[in-house]
Design an enzyme around this catalytic site. Sequence first.
Site, PDB file in Angstrom:
ATOM      1  N   GLU A 158      -2.238  -9.059   2.185  1.00 48.17           N
ATOM      2  CA  GLU A 158      -2.731  -9.378   4.140  1.00 48.17           C
ATOM      3  C   GLU A 158      -4.693  -9.728   4.343  1.00 48.17           C
ATOM      4  O   GLU A 158      -5.427 -10.225   4.881  1.00 48.17           O
ATOM      5  CB  GLU A 158      -2.124  -8.697   5.589  1.00 48.17           C
ATOM      6  CG  GLU A 158      -2.645  -7.403   5.626  1.00 48.17           C
ATOM      7  CD  GLU A 158      -2.560  -6.612   4.515  1.00 48.17           C
ATOM      8  OE1 GLU A 158      -2.889  -5.781   5.469  1.00 48.17           O
ATOM      9  OE2 GLU A 158      -1.983  -7.094   3.698  1.00 48.17           O
ATOM     10  N   HIS A 214      -3.537  -4.747  -0.520  1.00 47.13           N
ATOM     11  CA  HIS A 214      -3.150  -5.214   1.202  1.00 47.13           C
ATOM     12  C   HIS A 214      -3.485  -6.013   0.565  1.00 47.13           C
ATOM     13  O   HIS A 214      -3.919  -7.506   0.705  1.00 47.13           O
ATOM     14  CB  HIS A 214      -3.861  -4.734   1.395  1.00 47.13           C
ATOM     15  CG  HIS A 214      -4.197  -3.168   2.193  1.00 47.13           C
ATOM     16  ND1 HIS A 214      -3.330  -3.045   3.185  1.00 47.13           N
ATOM     17  CD2 HIS A 214      -4.537  -2.541   2.106  1.00 47.13           C
ATOM     18  CE1 HIS A 214      -3.327  -2.076   3.275  1.00 47.13           C
ATOM     19  NE2 HIS A 214      -3.864  -1.241   2.644  1.00 47.13           N
ATOM     20  N   CYS A 221       0.859  -1.135  -0.073  1.00 52.12           N
ATOM     21  CA  CYS A 221       0.047  -0.018   0.099  1.00 52.12           C
ATOM     22  C   CYS A 221       0.495   1.479  -0.077  1.00 52.12           C
ATOM     23  O   CYS A 221       1.343   1.310  -0.947  1.00 52.12           O
ATOM     24  CB  CYS A 221      -1.059  -0.226   1.170  1.00 52.12           C
ATOM     25  SG  CYS A 221      -1.945   1.171   0.411  1.00 52.12           S
TER      26      CYS A 221
END
Length: 202
Positions: free
Chosen positions: A185, A183, A79
């Site tokens: 994750e 992202h 990001c």
Amino acid sequence: MKRIVIIDYGLGNLRSVQKGLEHVGANPAISGNPEEILTADGIILPGVGAFIDAMKCLIPLKGVIAEFAESGKPMLGICLGQQVLMSSSEEGRLTGGLDLIQGRVLRFPKSELKVPHMGWNNIRIKQDHPLFKGISDGSFVYFVHSYYVDTTAENTLASCEYGLDFSASVVNSKGNVMGTQFHPEKSGTTGLKILKNFVEMC
């Protein structure tokens, strides 16, 4: 087990990245210690917030990160962490980045589309690279950003369309410094596979 360090410089979703890496079998450390960073097998530079704030916080680690990048070991910016890898950003005022990858960070132009670009969107894979091993073209990943990276085709691993075509993932000429605007994750099985691929590169 490979040593992966998530760089703690005062900005970033450290815990969510840590949990994502643990989910794919890694045992990451969170550190801002230069020695721990330089001796790691791979490093991750997370980030949320403003580009200028990130660069101020990164001043003490700028040389360390450049040295790590030069070593050829894998590094991933996520990001805002991708954005600071670039040469400059127009956020706030023109601000210099880490300049590990040539390119600019620009604000999405005014249009009927909402800014920030928030939510799931699909990516187009542009290069064969270990970070995207086993990832299907058109896979959906999760974004939250108001600025985007503008760089060359050579430095673009994957692109995304949101009013314009932007670099959703970038890479340097050596192939070891990478970034994702999205992202991983927070991107379900696709994102976890990308994190697993990064761990396997280390």
